[in-house]
Design a protein around this motif. Structure first.
Motif, PDB file in Angstrom:
ATOM      1  N   THR A  28      -5.796  -3.862   1.865  1.00 12.23           N
ATOM      2  CA  THR A  28      -4.947  -4.633   0.999  1.00 12.23           C
ATOM      3  C   THR A  28      -3.652  -3.971   0.552  1.00 12.23           C
ATOM      4  O   THR A  28      -3.284  -3.752  -0.619  1.00 12.23           O
ATOM      5  N   PRO A  29      -2.731  -3.814   1.631  1.00 12.85           N
ATOM      6  CA  PRO A  29      -1.256  -3.491   1.404  1.00 12.85           C
ATOM      7  C   PRO A  29      -0.558  -4.194   0.576  1.00 12.85           C
ATOM      8  O   PRO A  29      -0.720  -5.622   0.433  1.00 12.85           O
ATOM      9  N   ARG A  30       0.579  -3.638   0.150  1.00 13.71           N
ATOM     10  CA  ARG A  30       1.648  -4.644  -0.910  1.00 13.71           C
ATOM     11  C   ARG A  30       2.961  -4.217  -0.149  1.00 13.71           C
ATOM     12  O   ARG A  30       3.108  -3.250   0.468  1.00 13.71           O
ATOM     13  N   LEU A  90       1.657   0.822   0.157  1.00 11.24           N
ATOM     14  CA  LEU A  90       2.842  -0.097   0.170  1.00 11.24           C
ATOM     15  C   LEU A  90       3.461  -0.115   1.496  1.00 11.24           C
ATOM     16  O   LEU A  90       3.172   1.041   2.375  1.00 11.24           O
ATOM     17  N   VAL A  91       3.907  -1.029   2.253  1.00 10.75           N
ATOM     18  CA  VAL A  91       4.440  -1.344   3.414  1.00 10.75           C
ATOM     19  C   VAL A  91       5.827  -1.837   3.033  1.00 10.75           C
ATOM     20  O   VAL A  91       6.270  -2.644   2.477  1.00 10.75           O
ATOM     21  N   LEU A  92       7.053  -0.722   3.316  1.00  8.13           N
ATOM     22  CA  LEU A  92       8.182  -0.805   2.834  1.00  8.13           C
ATOM     23  C   LEU A  92       8.998  -1.260   4.219  1.00  8.13           C
ATOM     24  O   LEU A  92       8.788  -0.764   4.982  1.00  8.13           O
ATOM     25  N   THR A 120       4.034   3.129   4.054  1.00  6.05           N
ATOM     26  CA  THR A 120       4.191   2.910   5.379  1.00  6.05           C
ATOM     27  C   THR A 120       5.483   2.211   5.611  1.00  6.05           C
ATOM     28  O   THR A 120       6.054   1.230   5.025  1.00  6.05           O
ATOM     29  N   LEU A 121       6.511   3.069   6.581  1.00  9.65           N
ATOM     30  CA  LEU A 121       7.880   2.484   6.670  1.00  9.65           C
ATOM     31  C   LEU A 121       8.038   1.517   8.003  1.00  9.65           C
ATOM     32  O   LEU A 121       7.364   2.003   9.080  1.00  9.65           O
ATOM     33  N   ASP A 137       7.244   4.103  10.658  1.00  7.74           N
ATOM     34  CA  ASP A 137       5.847   4.193  11.211  1.00  7.74           C
ATOM     35  C   ASP A 137       5.874   3.160  12.358  1.00  7.74           C
ATOM     36  O   ASP A 137       5.020   3.198  13.201  1.00  7.74           O
ATOM     37  N   ILE A 138       6.423   1.987  11.925  1.00  8.33           N
ATOM     38  CA  ILE A 138       6.429   0.779  12.875  1.00  8.33           C
ATOM     39  C   ILE A 138       8.096   0.354  13.055  1.00  8.33           C
ATOM     40  O   ILE A 138       8.505   0.416  12.153  1.00  8.33           O
ATOM     41  N   VAL A 139       8.394   0.270  14.375  1.00  5.17           N
ATOM     42  CA  VAL A 139       9.826   0.007  14.701  1.00  5.17           C
ATOM     43  C   VAL A 139       9.827  -0.910  15.607  1.00  5.17           C
ATOM     44  O   VAL A 139       9.279  -0.829  16.621  1.00  5.17           O
ATOM     45  N   GLY A 140      10.597  -1.920  15.640  1.00  5.43           N
ATOM     46  CA  GLY A 140      10.845  -3.127  16.662  1.00  5.43           C
ATOM     47  C   GLY A 140      11.399  -2.281  17.909  1.00  5.43           C
ATOM     48  O   GLY A 140      10.933  -2.713  19.083  1.00  5.43           O
ATOM     49  N   ALA A 141      12.532  -1.736  17.676  1.00  8.26           N
ATOM     50  CA  ALA A 141      13.341  -1.385  18.779  1.00  8.26           C
ATOM     51  C   ALA A 141      14.217  -0.157  18.310  1.00  8.26           C
ATOM     52  O   ALA A 141      14.620  -0.159  17.231  1.00  8.26           O
TER      53      ALA A 141
END
Length: 170
Positions: A28-30, A90-92, A120-121, A137-141
């Motif tokens: 359950t991330p926010r 959190l997912v920022l 999580t950025l 942590d997650i990047v499109g490009a």
């Protein structure tokens, strides 16, 4: 060099984020978007994830370390966090990571509201120009631009990317 398609990046980011959260056991991330482009990316990402939930928005203008040099942007709006920060995963989300100073300001603001369990950025683009040790942590490009270039996200719907040349002073 052509710019990537934001819609395609969002789909890839959604899959990567699902995997990232599952590996960490986060059910359950926010979600929190940094105004303005990060809010647009948050909306698109939640749609790609098939999630319909309220998310937070941050306006980090007062938390920027260049506030005294640049002054206040005329379109500052208050942050809105419709949930507790304390103990939450959190997912920022931001649109473009350049120096890292916006993300640093966002983290400072979030910690004024409480201590999250994790952050999580997620960024649509990383311009590989960090001045601070901040990486998504997650990047499109990831793009490398010339010193006189910037990328601007246009939106909110549809999302598109525009390369801009900085004005040079003589």
């Amino acid at each position: 060099m052509s710019l990537p398609n934001p819609d395609q990046l969002i789909r890839e980011m959604a899959a990567a984020l699902n995997q990232h959260l599952a590996q960490r056991g986060i059910a359950t991330p926010r979600f929190i978007g940094i105004r303005t482009g990060g809010v647009w990316v948050t909306e698109a990402l939640l749609a790609a994830l098939g999630r319909e939930e309220e998310f937070g928005t941050l306006d980090v203008s007062f938390y920027r370390d260049d506030f005294s040099q640049n002054g206040l942007h005329p379109q500052v709006r208050p942050s809105a966090l419709p949930f507790e920060i304390e103990g939450q995963h959190l997912v920022l989300i931001d649109d473009v990571l350049m120096s890292g100073r916006t993300v640093r300001a966002a983290l400072n603001e979030l910690f004024d509201y409480g201590r999250p369990a994790s952050v999580t950025l997620v960024c649509l683009l990383d311009l590989d120009a960090a001045e601070l040790p901040i990486r998504p942590d997650i990047v499109g490009a990831t793009l490398a631009l010339g010193p006189d270039e910037r990328i601007k996200l246009l939106g909110p719907s549809p999302l598109s990317l525009e390369r801009q040349a900085l004005a040079t002073s003589l």
